[in-house]
Structure formats: C-alpha cells, structure tokens
Design an enzyme around this catalytic site. Structure first.
Site, mmCIF file in Angstrom:
data_model
loop_
_atom_site.group_PDB
_atom_site.id
_atom_site.type_symbol
_atom_site.label_atom_id
_atom_site.label_comp_id
_atom_site.label_asym_id
_atom_site.label_seq_id
_atom_site.Cartn_x
_atom_site.Cartn_y
_atom_site.Cartn_z
ATOM 1 N N ALA A 53 0.797 -1.233 0.000
ATOM 2 C CA ALA A 53 0.000 0.000 0.000
ATOM 3 C C ALA A 53 0.834 1.289 0.000
ATOM 4 C CB ALA A 53 -0.971 -0.033 1.183
ATOM 5 N N ARG A 93 -5.188 0.269 -8.890
ATOM 6 C CA ARG A 93 -5.626 -0.774 -7.943
ATOM 7 C C ARG A 93 -6.613 -0.095 -6.984
ATOM 8 N NH1 ARG A 93 -1.223 -4.559 -5.310
ATOM 9 N NH2 ARG A 93 -2.965 -6.030 -5.294
ATOM 10 N N ASP A 238 -4.167 -2.405 4.013
ATOM 11 C CA ASP A 238 -4.363 -1.638 2.776
ATOM 12 C C ASP A 238 -5.372 -0.515 2.948
ATOM 13 O OD1 ASP A 238 -3.376 -4.468 1.790
ATOM 14 O OD2 ASP A 238 -2.875 -2.958 0.286
ATOM 15 N N LYS A 249 -4.156 -8.300 2.785
ATOM 16 C CA LYS A 249 -3.987 -9.425 1.861
ATOM 17 C C LYS A 249 -4.918 -10.591 2.193
ATOM 18 C CE LYS A 249 -1.984 -9.698 -1.075
ATOM 19 N NZ LYS A 249 -2.613 -9.469 -2.409
HETATM 20 O O1 MRU Z 1 -1.327 -7.243 -3.364
HETATM 21 P P1 MRU Z 1 -0.229 -6.642 -2.544
HETATM 22 O O2 MRU Z 1 1.012 -7.457 -2.533
HETATM 23 O O3 MRU Z 1 0.019 -5.191 -2.890
HETATM 24 O O4 MRU Z 1 -0.827 -6.654 -1.055
HETATM 25 C C1 MRU Z 1 -0.073 -6.034 -0.043
HETATM 26 C C2 MRU Z 1 -0.635 -6.198 1.312
HETATM 27 O O5 MRU Z 1 -1.727 -6.696 1.505
HETATM 28 C C3 MRU Z 1 0.161 -5.616 2.440
HETATM 29 O O6 MRU Z 1 -0.052 -6.332 3.623
HETATM 30 C C4 MRU Z 1 -0.259 -4.148 2.661
HETATM 31 O O7 MRU Z 1 -0.260 -3.442 1.449
HETATM 32 C C5 MRU Z 1 0.641 -3.453 3.619
HETATM 33 S S1 MRU Z 1 2.285 -3.169 2.955
HETATM 34 C C6 MRU Z 1 3.108 -2.286 4.148
#
Ligand code: MRU
Length: 342
Positions: A53, A93, A238, A249
């Site tokens: 994120a 996204r 996120d 995630k």
């Molecule tokens: O699909 P992604 O790899 O972008 O998902 C990322 C996550 O879910 C992380 O846990 C979240 O963005 C926090 S990153 C500090």
C-alpha cells in the site's frame, strides 16, 4: 541470481524517470525498472512489480510528477492532461487507500508547476520512512508489553517490509526492530498464495536482516497456532475503516479468526495514511478481484483443468473486533475497546 545496485529507497526519481525494484523478479533476480511514462507506471502497479500500500501510493505521486513534466508548457503543466493521468493512476488498484491519498497530495501542488509536484512526491518518500520508523518502534514496544516473558514467535502474512514502502516497512519493520532488541525467537511466514509475497519477498527481507524464519503454506497457520507455535500475529493493512475494520492481503481474516480462537494477540501495523475515516466500517471497502489465471496456474504452468473458473480476491476485510491493536506513527488503536460515549 542476478543483482542490481541496492536502492536506498524501494523507489526513487532519477533524471525524469521513476526507478523501482521489480518485485515480480525477487528473490531470483534483483532487477531495477526504469519507468518513463504513466502507462508504464500503471502497468507496474497492476502487475505487482510495485506493490504494497505505501509503495503504490508513493509510485502514484511520482506518476503525477512524471505526467506534470511530460505535459509541461513553459513553467506550468497542462492541468487537464495531468488530471486525466492522475485519475487513471488512482484506478490502477482499488483497495489500498494510500494510492488515492498520495495522488491527491501531489495533484494539490499542480498549480505551482512540475517542480512543486515532484518536491511533494519526494517529501512523501522521506515522510514514509520517518512515519514507518515511528510506527515500528511503537509496535515493537506493544509486542514487548503483550509478551514480556520470552522471545516471541511471530506469524506474519504477505510482505510489509521495506519493499512495500519507501523504507523500513510496517509489520515486517516491527519484526526487524524486535529482532534488534533480541526479542524474536522465530518468524513463521505464510507463503501468501497466489503470488507468494511471503515466500518470495518477506523470506528474502528476513534473510537479509538475519531474522530466523520458517515458511509455511497459508493453510498451516491455524494448525501452528493450535500447536502453540505462535505468540503474536503481525500484519499490515491496505485500508482501515473508522471503526477499525482492516482490509489486507487475502488470508488475513482467516488468521484473525484463528488467532482469536487461540487467544493470540493480533496486531496491525500501518501508517495513518492507510486509514479511510470516511468509511464507517469495512463493508464499503472495494476488494480487488484479480485474474483467474493467478489461481489456475502455478510458476507459469497450468495446474487446473482448462477453463476452470476461480474466485481470486486480492484482499479480505478483518472485523475490528478480532484485532488487538492497530499501530501507526501516532497511536495504538484498540478497535474492540468500548469507547466512552460523547
Ligand atoms: O497485493 P499486494 O502485494 O500489494 O498486497 C499487499 C498487502 O496486503 C500488504 O499487507 C499491505 O499493502 C501493507 S504493505 C506495508
């Protein structure tokens, strides 16, 4: 394995281009991407070359700068063209609120010209590192207070390290901070199907930092908790709704349910920029659904029958009542603590 020079930050601006570590290639190859156009940047975000994120937010802000320079005329940029690019970037996204937040901040400087937009994006990169440092120290203090009597066995999911941010990381940054305090016994890393951010990226970062870890398939996590192998779960976010519901995630919700069943603290570490206080609760969070081929194939080979359909949400929403604490640079928020009535 091939390597490119390490970046001080996972993203930087170099002579009119955005340079980023290509997270699709790790750990086999440490490759840098040079992104010269907004379209290339959008593709990098969509394909998870740049992911996490905070990192996609910062990439979005740099993308607005890219567009402002591209549409420069005299000292100013053509506003309509840059706003159109900003809208496309923000849609790359849908779930992480950091993307729209950072783009809004960059766009707010547009009237002052491309240099001002770039200065704002660069300030955000510096801020991200500082904010994460404050959050990981607060989170490490909290974990130490929750489990004061022994080195901690931590379970984490996805990748929340420096790759997912400008620097330091969030939940993974807190794990590394705890390791520096000699408080980590072991980290269990869920592989994070379908794109293996845990197995590929978190394992790589933990290895670099010298933190002892073992990988497990995502479906082993609840069994590990049942067998007493986990003292604390640490994850990122996120988007966080006003009541403390957390999108993260896919698989995070299941971990929170299992942690609650076994009385294990479940801690989220995320910057204030991951909060979306306009949403009363998590029911309004848009969860990105990704291509079926991420599930029907593995490592480039088809594994399901031709034409198999798949349900492939990239995120899920964990109700705040399952979360022990959400830690940011400013606060430790405990969603399940009844708040005094005004
Ligand atoms: O699909 P992604 O790899 O972008 O998902 C990322 C996550 O879910 C992380 O846990 C979240 O963005 C926090 S990153 C500090």
């Amino acid at each position: 394995m091939t390597t490119s020079p390490r970046l001080r930050s996972s993203l930087l601006w170099d002579d009119g281009t955005v340079v980023a570590v290509d997270q699709r290639a790790l750990p086999r190859e440490h490759r840098l991407l040079r992104l010269e156009t907004v379209d290339q940047l959008i593709e990098a975000i969509r394909s998870l070359a740049i992911r996490g994120a905070p990192a996609i937010g910062l990439a979005g802000a740099l993308g607005v700068a890219l567009s402002a320079y591209r549409h420069r005329s005299g000292r100013m940029a053509d506003e309509a063209s840059v706003l159109a690019d900003a809208t496309r970037l923000a849609a790359a996204r849908p779930t992480a609120v950091n993307l729209a937040w950072a783009i809004r901040r960059a766009v707010a400087r547009l009237a002052a010209g491309p240099e001002a937009v770039l200065a704002e994006a660069m300030a955000m990169l510096d801020e991200d590192a500082a904010v994460n440092r404050a959050a990981v120290e607060r989170a490490a203090d909290l974990v130490e207070s929750l489990i004061p009597d022994r080195p901690v066995r931590i379970l984490t999911h996805c990748n929340t390290g420096r790759l997912a941010t400008a620097a330091v990381g969030t939940a993974l940054g807190a794990i590394i901070e705890l390791r520096e305090r000699r408080r980590v016994a072991e980290v269990l890393v869920g592989e994070t199907r379908p794109l293996l951010q845990g197995a590929r990226l978190t394992a790589w970062e933990l290895g670099e930092a010298g933190v002892p870890y073992r990988l497990c398939v995502d479906s082993a996590a609840a069994a590990a908790m049942a067998q007493g192998m986990v003292d604390c779960v640490l994850v990122g976010a996120d988007r966080i709704a006003a009541n403390g519901d957390v999108a993260n995630k896919i698989g995070t919700y299941g971990l929170a349910v299992a942690a609650a069943r076994h009385g294990i603290p479940f801690v989220v570490v995320a910057p204030e920029s991951s909060w979306d206080r306009e949403l009363a609760d998590g029911s309004g969070i848009v969860v990105e659904e990704r291509d079926a081929t991420e599930v029907t194939g593995f490592a480039g080979a088809d594994v399901a029958p031709t034409g198999a359909a798949a349900f492939n949400p990239a995120f899920d929403v964990t109700p705040g009542e399952l979360i022990t604490a959400i830690v940011s640079e400013d606060q430790v928020f405990r969603p399940h603590t009844p708040r005094a009535r005004a």
